[in-house]
Design an enzyme around this catalytic site. Structure first.
Site, PDB file in Angstrom:
ATOM      1  N   CYS A 150       0.839  -1.394  -0.077  1.00 17.33           N
ATOM      2  CA  CYS A 150       0.129  -0.005  -0.047  1.00 17.33           C
ATOM      3  C   CYS A 150       0.830   1.347   0.031  1.00 17.33           C
ATOM      4  CB  CYS A 150      -0.834  -0.034   1.191  1.00 17.33           C
ATOM      5  SG  CYS A 150      -0.204  -0.564   2.770  1.00 17.33           S
ATOM      6  N   HIS A 244      -2.094   6.540   3.779  1.00 20.08           N
ATOM      7  CA  HIS A 244      -0.750   6.888   4.265  1.00 20.08           C
ATOM      8  C   HIS A 244      -0.290   7.807   3.428  1.00 20.08           C
ATOM      9  CE1 HIS A 244      -1.350   2.897   5.853  1.00 20.08           C
ATOM     10  NE2 HIS A 244      -0.760   2.083   5.028  1.00 20.08           N
TER      11      HIS A 244
HETATM   12  P1  NAP Z   1      -6.729  -9.389   8.044  1.00 19.02           P
HETATM   13  O1  NAP Z   1      -7.741  -8.275   8.688  1.00 19.02           O
HETATM   14  O2  NAP Z   1      -6.033 -10.002   9.134  1.00 19.02           O
HETATM   15  O3  NAP Z   1      -7.762 -10.360   7.415  1.00 19.02           O
HETATM   16  C1  NAP Z   1      -7.280 -11.638   6.840  1.00 19.02           C
HETATM   17  C2  NAP Z   1      -8.166 -12.819   6.181  1.00 19.02           C
HETATM   18  O4  NAP Z   1      -7.612 -13.810   5.823  1.00 19.02           O
HETATM   19  C3  NAP Z   1      -9.282 -12.865   7.245  1.00 19.02           C
HETATM   20  O5  NAP Z   1     -10.574 -13.080   6.056  1.00 19.02           O
HETATM   21  C4  NAP Z   1      -9.175 -14.386   7.594  1.00 19.02           C
HETATM   22  O6  NAP Z   1     -10.303 -15.229   7.733  1.00 19.02           O
HETATM   23  C5  NAP Z   1      -8.196 -14.864   6.363  1.00 19.02           C
HETATM   24  N1  NAP Z   1      -7.798 -16.115   6.517  1.00 19.02           N
HETATM   25  C6  NAP Z   1      -6.837 -16.174   7.861  1.00 19.02           C
HETATM   26  N2  NAP Z   1      -6.413 -17.669   7.702  1.00 19.02           N
HETATM   27  C7  NAP Z   1      -7.125 -18.097   6.742  1.00 19.02           C
HETATM   28  C8  NAP Z   1      -6.915 -19.663   6.419  1.00 19.02           C
HETATM   29  N3  NAP Z   1      -6.403 -20.486   7.012  1.00 19.02           N
HETATM   30  N4  NAP Z   1      -7.879 -19.881   5.265  1.00 19.02           N
HETATM   31  C9  NAP Z   1      -8.556 -19.074   4.571  1.00 19.02           C
HETATM   32  N5  NAP Z   1      -8.555 -17.585   5.175  1.00 19.02           N
HETATM   33  C10 NAP Z   1      -7.950 -17.314   6.200  1.00 19.02           C
HETATM   34  O7  NAP Z   1      -5.704  -8.716   7.109  1.00 19.02           O
HETATM   35  P2  NAP Z   1      -5.778  -7.658   6.127  1.00 19.02           P
HETATM   36  O8  NAP Z   1      -5.422  -6.295   6.642  1.00 19.02           O
HETATM   37  O9  NAP Z   1      -7.194  -7.644   5.665  1.00 19.02           O
HETATM   38  O10 NAP Z   1      -4.952  -8.063   4.798  1.00 19.02           O
HETATM   39  C11 NAP Z   1      -5.079  -8.861   3.940  1.00 19.02           C
HETATM   40  C12 NAP Z   1      -4.088  -9.147   2.950  1.00 19.02           C
HETATM   41  O11 NAP Z   1      -3.909  -8.137   2.314  1.00 19.02           O
HETATM   42  C13 NAP Z   1      -2.614  -9.259   3.627  1.00 19.02           C
HETATM   43  O12 NAP Z   1      -2.040 -10.396   2.841  1.00 19.02           O
HETATM   44  C14 NAP Z   1      -1.980  -8.224   3.744  1.00 19.02           C
HETATM   45  O13 NAP Z   1      -0.779  -8.001   3.763  1.00 19.02           O
HETATM   46  C15 NAP Z   1      -2.269  -7.626   2.350  1.00 19.02           C
HETATM   47  N6  NAP Z   1      -2.506  -5.942   2.551  1.00 19.02           N
HETATM   48  C16 NAP Z   1      -3.399  -5.270   3.456  1.00 19.02           C
HETATM   49  C17 NAP Z   1      -3.513  -3.869   3.469  1.00 19.02           C
HETATM   50  C18 NAP Z   1      -3.936  -3.120   4.446  1.00 19.02           C
HETATM   51  O14 NAP Z   1      -3.928  -1.796   4.357  1.00 19.02           O
HETATM   52  N7  NAP Z   1      -4.540  -3.666   5.341  1.00 19.02           N
HETATM   53  C19 NAP Z   1      -2.864  -3.208   2.087  1.00 19.02           C
HETATM   54  C20 NAP Z   1      -2.464  -4.016   1.113  1.00 19.02           C
HETATM   55  C21 NAP Z   1      -2.207  -5.381   1.413  1.00 19.02           C
HETATM   56  P3  NAP Z   1     -10.782 -15.329   9.205  1.00 19.02           P
HETATM   57  O15 NAP Z   1     -11.546 -14.131   9.669  1.00 19.02           O
HETATM   58  O16 NAP Z   1     -11.882 -16.456   9.141  1.00 19.02           O
HETATM   59  O17 NAP Z   1      -9.911 -15.715  10.159  1.00 19.02           O
END
Ligand code: NAP
Length: 353
Positions: A150, A244
């Site tokens: 991001c 950001h």
């Molecule tokens: P998050 O809030 O922690 O969400 C993670 C998601 O992954 C949840 O839906 C979770 O489901 C799922 N998950 C975890 N373990 C799993 C499994 N074993 N099988 C299937 N699903 C599973 O994280 P986030 O901030 O949304 O980020 C998600 C991704 O996008 C990451 O790779 C991160 O690096 C990337 N990203 C994030 C941002 C940002 O600004 N936040 C920006 C760019 C990229 P449950 O609820 O069922 O656990």
């Protein structure tokens, strides 16, 4: 226009929720499946997700049943968006691509794969040709496209027109990253309220390396010849909620004549989406501010649905050639929004059909 059925992997997370929010009323894409972990599978979305978006959870989504992320559960969708945790994305995204389902991913796992595009469509729309060399699915139907970190998104959007005009020798960047970038529950409130944390694990190497692939050029063998200049990055967490802010200093091959000249270069940027009218494409991808108090995360991160990047404080410097600040909404422009724009480009180019 054909309507596409989409699945969302990691639908309960911070990025997954932004996908759900941004896809409401989308003219081409309809949410048909919501995937998450075994912890959530079988529950309704309202039961499984702790909804953190600042709008009401749509009723039809609230009532949908969350599934796992297997190809069997995603059967019937035209493609999936992924906001999966990196610990599981390699296997789950790879399985879907091998099963013939295109995957448009936010996770870092495939960003460095030699035939997987790392895509910000205004910057490197031509890199989608790399898909032709992917071998996940011999029929060619399943493939993977990723978007970058991001911070890298607003950084490369500001740097691309400047690189084309002046050439880049070196960049120093400090990011002031909002708490939503850490997902949910993210950073404990006692650590971040009234405070700044001067380190975000794993972030600085991505900010330094991903722009090289994004700003690189496509070769005949469907790989990218990366750009080559150093980026010194410092990533910090600050108590803003969304957006950001980056402070950037640039050493160019050819020193610009003035700050006004740099602003003119940024304002007259003609990028590959100009004139395509993709649904999520902002009318003005880069907004350049003359007022030195802007851009600000709380006031400007949501410009054009969070898809516009703001650039301000453009000034000439002594050791470096020039400096500026750049602002990008981390979960829109830096995650779910850029992934949706990527999918729209892939429909336009005929990769998703
Ligand atoms: P998050 O809030 O922690 O969400 C993670 C998601 O992954 C949840 O839906 C979770 O489901 C799922 N998950 C975890 N373990 C799993 C499994 N074993 N099988 C299937 N699903 C599973 O994280 P986030 O901030 O949304 O980020 C998600 C991704 O996008 C990451 O790779 C991160 O690096 C990337 N990203 C994030 C941002 C940002 O600004 N936040 C920006 C760019 C990229 P449950 O609820 O069922 O656990």
């Amino acid at each position: 226009m054909k309507q596409f059925k989409v699945g969302i992997l990691g639908a309960t997370g911070a990025v997954g929720q932004k996908f759900i929010n941004l896809l409401q009323g989308h003219p081409w894409f309809t949410i048909a499946a919501l995937g998450a972990s075994e912890r959530s599978a079988g529950k309704t979305y309202a039961e499984a997700a702790n909804w953190i978006e600042a709008v009401e959870l749509p009723e039809d989504v609230a009532a949908m049943t969350v599934t796992d992320c297997s190809p069997a559960s995603m059967k019937g969708v035209d493609f999936v968006f992924s906001g999966l945790d990196a610990s599981v994305a390699t296997e789950l995204e790879g399985d879907l691509a091998r099963a013939g389902i295109p995957v448009i991913s936010n996770a870092k796992n495939y960003r460095t794969h030699k035939h997987v595009p790392l895509l910000v469509p205004e910057v490197n729309a031509d890199h989608t040709a790399m898909i032709n060399a992917q071998d996940f699915d011999p029929s060619g139907k399943g493939f993977i496209v990723t978007n970058p970190n991001c911070v890298a998104v607003p950084l490369v959007m500001a740097l691309k027109p400047l690189m084309d005009a002046y050439g880049i020798e070196a960049i120093a960047v400090t990011s002031l990253q909002s708490v939503s970038g850490a997902g949910y529950p993210g950073v404990p409130s006692l650590d971040i309220m009234g405070n700044v944390i001067p380190f975000i694990g794993g972030e600085e190497p991505k900010i330094a390396s991903e722009p090289m692939k994004l700003l690189g050029s496509l070769s005949d063998d469907h790989t990218v010849t990366e750009a080559k200049f150093p980026i010194d990055a410092t990533a910090t967490r600050v108590p803003t909620i969304e957006g950001h802010l980056l402070t950037v200093k640039a050493k160019f091959t050819k020193r610009p004549g003035s700050a006004d000249e740099i602003k003119q270069v940024l304002r007259s940027w003609k990028h590959p989406l100009t004139g395509l009218n993709l649904p999520s494409s902002p009318k003005n991808a880069l907004k350049v501010y003359d007022d030195e108090r802007f851009p600000q995360p709380r006031k400007n991160a949501y410009n054009e649905n969070g898809m516009q990047v703001g650039v301000g404080r453009v000034r000439m410097l002594e050791f470096f050639d020039a400096g500026f600040v750049a602002l990008g909404h981390n979960t829109c422009r830096g995650a779910a929004g850029v992934a949706i724009l990527n999918a729209e480009l892939l429909v336009h180019q005929g990769f998703i059909k």
